[in-house]
Design a protein around this motif. Structure first.
Motif, PDB file in Angstrom:
ATOM      1  N   SER A 117       0.803  -1.156  -0.074  1.00 35.21           N
ATOM      2  CA  SER A 117      -0.016  -0.092   0.071  1.00 35.21           C
ATOM      3  C   SER A 117       0.884   1.304   0.086  1.00 35.21           C
ATOM      4  CB  SER A 117      -0.898   0.173   1.177  1.00 35.21           C
ATOM      5  OG  SER A 117      -1.808  -1.165   0.984  1.00 35.21           O
ATOM      6  N   ILE A 118       1.789   1.325   0.972  1.00 29.82           N
ATOM      7  CA  ILE A 118       2.822   2.278   0.879  1.00 29.82           C
ATOM      8  C   ILE A 118       3.551   2.604  -0.415  1.00 29.82           C
ATOM      9  CG2 ILE A 118       4.880   3.289   1.818  1.00 29.82           C
ATOM     10  CD1 ILE A 118       3.788   2.114   4.584  1.00 29.82           C
TER      11      ILE A 118
ATOM     12  N   SER B 240       2.221   5.824  -7.219  1.00 27.28           N
ATOM     13  CA  SER B 240       0.938   6.611  -8.016  1.00 27.28           C
ATOM     14  C   SER B 240       0.576   7.765  -7.781  1.00 27.28           C
ATOM     15  CB  SER B 240      -0.111   5.443  -7.769  1.00 27.28           C
ATOM     16  OG  SER B 240      -0.545   5.480  -6.390  1.00 27.28           O
ATOM     17  N   MET B 241       0.761   8.461  -6.554  1.00 27.60           N
ATOM     18  CA  MET B 241       0.090   9.736  -6.412  1.00 27.60           C
ATOM     19  C   MET B 241       1.085  10.872  -7.218  1.00 27.60           C
ATOM     20  SD  MET B 241      -1.705   9.999  -3.077  1.00 27.60           S
ATOM     21  CE  MET B 241      -2.506  11.316  -3.232  1.00 27.60           C
TER      22      MET B 241
ATOM     23  N   ILE C 264      -5.519   1.920   3.688  1.00 27.28           N
ATOM     24  CA  ILE C 264      -3.761   1.342   3.581  1.00 27.28           C
ATOM     25  C   ILE C 264      -3.919   0.170   3.674  1.00 27.28           C
ATOM     26  CG2 ILE C 264      -3.288   1.712   5.941  1.00 27.28           C
ATOM     27  CD1 ILE C 264      -0.792   2.755   5.064  1.00 27.28           C
TER      28      ILE C 264
ATOM     29  N   ARG D 259      -6.370   7.432   0.591  1.00 28.66           N
ATOM     30  CA  ARG D 259      -5.627   6.684   0.519  1.00 28.66           C
ATOM     31  C   ARG D 259      -5.137   5.933   1.765  1.00 28.66           C
ATOM     32  NH1 ARG D 259      -3.788   6.071  -5.036  1.00 28.66           N
ATOM     33  NH2 ARG D 259      -2.722   4.114  -4.035  1.00 28.66           N
ATOM     34  N   ILE D 260      -4.601   6.718   2.821  1.00 30.45           N
ATOM     35  CA  ILE D 260      -4.275   6.326   4.023  1.00 30.45           C
ATOM     36  C   ILE D 260      -5.464   5.372   4.750  1.00 30.45           C
ATOM     37  CG2 ILE D 260      -3.767   7.075   6.283  1.00 30.45           C
ATOM     38  CD1 ILE D 260      -2.161   9.483   4.758  1.00 30.45           C
TER      39      ILE D 260
ATOM     40  N   LYS E  94       2.310   1.812  -3.377  1.00 27.89           N
ATOM     41  CA  LYS E  94       1.528   2.388  -4.492  1.00 27.89           C
ATOM     42  C   LYS E  94       1.036   3.667  -3.986  1.00 27.89           C
ATOM     43  CE  LYS E  94      -1.068  -1.812  -5.586  1.00 27.89           C
ATOM     44  NZ  LYS E  94      -2.450  -2.595  -5.863  1.00 27.89           N
ATOM     45  N   ILE E  95       0.983   4.224  -2.919  1.00 29.56           N
ATOM     46  CA  ILE E  95       0.791   5.559  -2.345  1.00 29.56           C
ATOM     47  C   ILE E  95       1.839   6.552  -3.012  1.00 29.56           C
ATOM     48  CG2 ILE E  95       0.372   7.300  -0.753  1.00 29.56           C
ATOM     49  CD1 ILE E  95      -1.024   5.124   0.797  1.00 29.56           C
TER      50      ILE E  95
ATOM     51  N   LEU F 198      -4.629  11.810  -0.404  1.00 22.77           N
ATOM     52  CA  LEU F 198      -3.680  11.312   0.500  1.00 22.77           C
ATOM     53  C   LEU F 198      -4.512  10.571   1.685  1.00 22.77           C
ATOM     54  CD1 LEU F 198      -0.992  10.454   0.884  1.00 22.77           C
ATOM     55  CD2 LEU F 198      -0.428  12.542   1.996  1.00 22.77           C
TER      56      LEU F 198
END
Length: 319
Positions: free
Chosen positions: A98-99, A105-106, A248, A244-245, A101-102, A241
């Motif tokens: 997840s981290i 991708s962002m 996660i 997304r968090i 990807k965050i 953000l």
């Protein structure tokens, strides 16, 4: 006493026009309220009503007995989760993916939006938007098929090229070291175009007079980017953000499940794939539901915490 009685007598005369004003406002906006009804019904039926199923997390659920007939076991299902030797591994894999990807991708979303915002040739800008936005509509099954056609050991385009060049053989789809980067790369390829559209909408809302004033003051393109453009999209970036968090622990079940294979289980098995095995293969619905409740609680805490942190740092947050 006389003043109190007089105040009580005047109160209805003051509140009555207010109530009439509210009723009139509702009547004037009646069509908007009518248009809200389908959306409210949808969320009530498909988002709030299914929350009753969270009771399964506290039961030894039996399909034949149903929710109201299954025996209650309290927090036993949660103990099964936390005592499971796989719990630490799947949590670590989920958080890392997840981290990755965050972060992975962002940032490309912002960069692509900034680059397109600087393009002045409309047909070229539209062409780039169409090309980058197209993969968003592809399912992960198709994306995996494309990845397999390039990376399949022995038959993939890239694998064949490396072998024909005499550089040996590569097996990227079953390589533990390459599995997580592969997830991030395919995520970027598939979703960057859609993310850029959101930032382009935010860029379009920036007051153009700010750029004109910056030009008068002698600011170049980089100064305008740093002092006007980036602050203009900061709130949107922080909002996305925070979202997304909050998710996660949702590392992307569709993508991971399709790309996952036996050789990369140690680095690719996440919470959702673990829940899938317990819920649909072992039919332990109570344990699977307990993990869902655990994820929801963690997500709620993270959203609230991230929102408060964003406000303390000067952002607007979600609410």
């Amino acid at each position: 006493m006389a003043e109190t009685i007089a105040a009580r007598q005047e109160k209805p005369t003051v509140s009555r026009p207010m109530r009439q004003g509210k009723l009139r406002s509702i009547y004037l906006s009646r069509w908007f309220y009518l248009m809200m009804i389908p959306g409210l019904v949808y969320y009530a039926l498909f988002h709030y009503a299914p929350m009753v199923g969270a009771l399964i997390a506290f039961q030894d659920y039996n399909l034949m007995k149903g929710i109201w007939g299954s025996p209650w076991v309290g927090f036993d299902n949660f103990r099964v989760i936390f005592d499971n030797p796989e719990f630490v591994r799947i949590m670590r894999n989920t958080l890392l993916i997840s981290i990755y990807k965050i972060v992975g991708s962002m940032v490309p979303d912002v960069i692509l939006a900034l680059m397109l915002n600087e393009v002045r040739v409309r047909w070229f800008k539209r062409a780039v938007q169409t090309i980058t936005y197209g993969p968003y509509f592809l399912s992960w099954v198709i994306v995996y098929g494309l990845a397999f056609s390039f990376l399949a050991p022995g038959s993939g385009l890239i694998s064949t090229f490396v072998r024909d060049m005499g550089w040996g053989s590569i097996d990227l789809l079953t390589n533990k070291d390459f599995f997580r980067p592969l997830l991030v790369l395919t995520e970027i390829w598939k979703n960057t175009g859609f993310g850029a559209i959101i930032y382009l909408a935010a860029l379009a809302s920036i007051n153009q007079e700010l750029y004109e004033a910056a030009v008068v003051d002698g600011a170049g393109r980089w100064r305008q980017l740093w002092h006007i453009t980036l602050p203009g999209i900061r709130d949107v970036f922080v909002l996305l953000l925070i979202i997304r968090i909050g998710g996660i622990l949702d590392a992307g079940f569709d993508q991971v499940f399709i790309f996952l294979n036996a050789r990369v289980y140690d680095v690719g098995d996440i919470v959702d794939t673990w829940v899938y095995r317990y819920g649909f293969e072992r039919l332990e619905f109570g344990v699977a539901a307990a993990m869902g409740v655990f994820k929801s609680v963690i997500g709620l805490v993270l959203v609230i915490g991230a929102n408060k942190l964003a406000k303390k740092l000067g952002g607007s947050g979600i609410w």
